[in-house]
Design a protein around this motif. Sequence first.
Motif, PDB file in Angstrom:
ATOM      1  N   MET A   1      20.282  71.422 -54.087  1.00  0.00           N
ATOM      2  CA  MET A   1      20.280  72.889 -54.060  1.00  0.00           C
ATOM      3  C   MET A   1      19.878  73.384 -52.676  1.00  0.00           C
ATOM      4  O   MET A   1      18.946  72.870 -52.071  1.00  0.00           O
ATOM      5  N   HIS A   2      20.636  74.352 -52.162  1.00  0.00           N
ATOM      6  CA  HIS A   2      20.289  74.922 -50.862  1.00  0.00           C
ATOM      7  C   HIS A   2      19.683  76.311 -51.052  1.00  0.00           C
ATOM      8  O   HIS A   2      20.260  77.171 -51.696  1.00  0.00           O
ATOM      9  N   TYR A   3      18.479  76.488 -50.516  1.00  0.00           N
ATOM     10  CA  TYR A   3      17.788  77.767 -50.648  1.00  0.00           C
ATOM     11  C   TYR A   3      18.074  78.638 -49.441  1.00  0.00           C
ATOM     12  O   TYR A   3      18.025  78.164 -48.307  1.00  0.00           O
ATOM     13  N   LYS A   4      18.368  79.917 -49.693  1.00  0.00           N
ATOM     14  CA  LYS A   4      18.454  80.857 -48.596  1.00  0.00           C
ATOM     15  C   LYS A   4      17.838  82.172 -49.055  1.00  0.00           C
ATOM     16  O   LYS A   4      18.536  83.157 -49.319  1.00  0.00           O
ATOM     17  N   LEU A   5      16.515  82.135 -49.201  1.00  0.00           N
ATOM     18  CA  LEU A   5      15.802  83.323 -49.647  1.00  0.00           C
ATOM     19  C   LEU A   5      15.939  84.417 -48.591  1.00  0.00           C
ATOM     20  O   LEU A   5      15.906  84.126 -47.394  1.00  0.00           O
ATOM     21  N   THR A   6      16.114  85.669 -49.054  1.00  0.00           N
ATOM     22  CA  THR A   6      16.197  86.774 -48.093  1.00  0.00           C
ATOM     23  C   THR A   6      15.002  87.708 -48.228  1.00  0.00           C
ATOM     24  O   THR A   6      14.712  88.478 -47.324  1.00  0.00           O
ATOM     25  N   ASN A   7      14.341  87.657 -49.373  1.00  0.00           N
ATOM     26  CA  ASN A   7      13.131  88.454 -49.555  1.00  0.00           C
ATOM     27  C   ASN A   7      12.148  87.665 -50.411  1.00  0.00           C
ATOM     28  O   ASN A   7      12.380  87.428 -51.591  1.00  0.00           O
ATOM     29  N   LEU A   8      11.058  87.244 -49.792  1.00  0.00           N
ATOM     30  CA  LEU A   8      10.114  86.347 -50.459  1.00  0.00           C
ATOM     31  C   LEU A   8       9.450  87.013 -51.667  1.00  0.00           C
ATOM     32  O   LEU A   8       9.320  86.409 -52.734  1.00  0.00           O
ATOM     33  N   LEU A   9       9.034  88.277 -51.508  1.00  0.00           N
ATOM     34  CA  LEU A   9       8.352  88.962 -52.610  1.00  0.00           C
ATOM     35  C   LEU A   9       9.286  89.138 -53.806  1.00  0.00           C
ATOM     36  O   LEU A   9       8.901  88.903 -54.949  1.00  0.00           O
ATOM     37  N   GLU A  10      10.547  89.534 -53.530  1.00  0.00           N
ATOM     38  CA  GLU A  10      11.504  89.718 -54.638  1.00  0.00           C
ATOM     39  C   GLU A  10      11.791  88.385 -55.322  1.00  0.00           C
ATOM     40  O   GLU A  10      11.922  88.325 -56.542  1.00  0.00           O
ATOM     41  N   HIS A  11      11.877  87.333 -54.535  1.00  0.00           N
ATOM     42  CA  HIS A  11      12.127  86.005 -55.108  1.00  0.00           C
ATOM     43  C   HIS A  11      10.990  85.589 -56.038  1.00  0.00           C
ATOM     44  O   HIS A  11      11.231  85.135 -57.160  1.00  0.00           O
ATOM     45  N   ILE A  12       9.746  85.758 -55.571  1.00  0.00           N
ATOM     46  CA  ILE A  12       8.598  85.366 -56.396  1.00  0.00           C
ATOM     47  C   ILE A  12       8.517  86.273 -57.630  1.00  0.00           C
ATOM     48  O   ILE A  12       8.288  85.799 -58.752  1.00  0.00           O
ATOM     49  N   ASP A  13       8.737  87.566 -57.454  1.00  0.00           N
ATOM     50  CA  ASP A  13       8.699  88.489 -58.591  1.00  0.00           C
ATOM     51  C   ASP A  13       9.729  88.116 -59.652  1.00  0.00           C
ATOM     52  O   ASP A  13       9.442  88.142 -60.849  1.00  0.00           O
ATOM     53  N   ALA A  14      10.938  87.768 -59.196  1.00  0.00           N
ATOM     54  CA  ALA A  14      12.015  87.466 -60.149  1.00  0.00           C
ATOM     55  C   ALA A  14      11.654  86.266 -61.017  1.00  0.00           C
ATOM     56  O   ALA A  14      11.960  86.240 -62.208  1.00  0.00           O
TER      57      ALA A  14
END
Lengths: 80, 503
Positions: free
Chosen positions: B1-14
């Motif tokens: 899996m390749h990660y390309k997070l664009t917003n850390l807070l939104e990612h953790i919240d989701a």
Amino acid sequence: MDTKETVLNILADLTGDTTIQNNLDESLFDSGLLDSMATVQLLLELQQQLDIDVPVSELERTEWDTPNKIITQVDHLRNA
Amino acid sequence: MHYKLTNLLEHIDALALNNPSSCYQDEAGQHSYNELYQKSNQLAAYLQTLNLQTKAPIMIYSDQSFMTVVTMLAAVKAGHAYIPVDVHSPNERVLQIEEIAQPAMILAIQELAFTVQTKVLSPTELQQATFYQATALDSTQSVQGDQNFYIIFTSGTTGVPKGVQISHNNLLSYVNWMLNDFDLPEHVSCLSQAPYSFDLSVMDLYPTLALGGQLKAIGQDITENFAQLFKVLSTLDLQEWVSTPSFVELCLLDKNFQQANYPNLCHFLFCGEELTNSTAKTLLQRFPEARIFNTYGPTEACVAVTAIEITPTIVANYSRLPIGFAKGDTNITAVDEHGTPSCAGELLISGPSVSKGYLNNSAKTQQVFFKQDEQQAYRTGDLGKISADGNIFYRGRTDFQVKLHGYRIELEDIDQNLVSLAPIDQAITVPRYDTNHKVTQLISYVVLNQPLTDPNTALKKLLAANVMDYMIPQRIEVRTSLPKTANGKIDRKTLMAEVNRHA
């Protein structure tokens, strides 16, 4: 070299306090002479210089907090 | 899996919302992702009602607890960078940081035992605010893009700490690299031992949360009591280990620290100081199923920017281990003393994880930060050799900065703090190295203006009121005079040679 001399030499070197031999029953932690990282150094030096394995997972600070207690513990381990 | 997070807070919240699985284990027990989500949002919403100065940072008087993580996330969700300052810090240092950073507020995880100018939210008020529900969080205000996410203070040569500003984009570049290049399992169970005021903690905190994993916290009271430390460690069921090499060396003193007792421990990640060949070798023998990663990076480039897996082959081939290859989005070059590109010299780092500079300190910022091909760049002061394939070898410092047990210390910082003590006229601090190039002790030589009984102990006590405990030299030796260089400065190099005659 006997245990007492070796332990006192190591402690003097680690803490920079050459008057340690005059305060054998004073807590090294209360006086700020030893912290946990210096304790690791102490154990490594004891291992190298006296060839003893200190059971670190059983090491209660209250049994190792003065020069006299350390000497007693080391003597005990050397004769074990 | 390749990660390309664009917003850390939104990612953790989701992944946190309505997620009952544990994200954090501390002395109080287990805390779920949903609890992290709800409490950080509610505290953030409360902070937004206080009309704090827009984008001003918030200081967090932090310890190794779930509440600290809730508070850090709440600050950035509310739109403020956080400054973690450990509860073990001496009062004087907290006040220094307060003066430099001018925080909008101090959130006290533990009671502040001294007076500050800034408005403080006490531990009780903070707890209550995590249940705040009267208004909802305005997440359009949350920290994003190039805005500061956290500010971590490090030792400065003038005796005053410097605040390294790390933006959301800096952190994102770092976290994406961690998720993609270290083969960490999803829902990883990771040790959280480094204090949050030390940027090594970012290596366990955000990648673990981004993977939906669980942080297993052990505080300073546990790490300092060896009997308790080993009892607790073996119950944590760790998969990933993040620490300084010094901390794992401590753990290796225990014969039971081996794979049989830690069956799932598969990843060791090190940063903060040199990983020695002998430590890596012992660790590979004790944990034959684990993979060891050596990493390197200054706080100014966000935790780490190089990495390499330390295999038995690497251990056999290099007596001094490499620090590895630059992360994909980052360029590392070396320059000689004339600034000419070279295969060995001072390391320069440029890329998206390099900080914009020091908080409210443009003079220091201009000295070491610059632009290189449109990218933010940092002059590290670290010496390195870069091999043809890009593998980097650390070779020391251009100045008098040292690492002691992973903590970064400017020797001049200690000198300045010693000289500011009333009984001291002159002071110079030198490191003592072991045969593995590691600093084992700091020794200060001082000239006094008055006689002191037991000066070693007395001066250490005085110094402890002003500096972090790791900055207190192991030995303070009184001299009647100190050696001088031709131009009249105290001659540190002569004393260094004297102290390190064995090396």
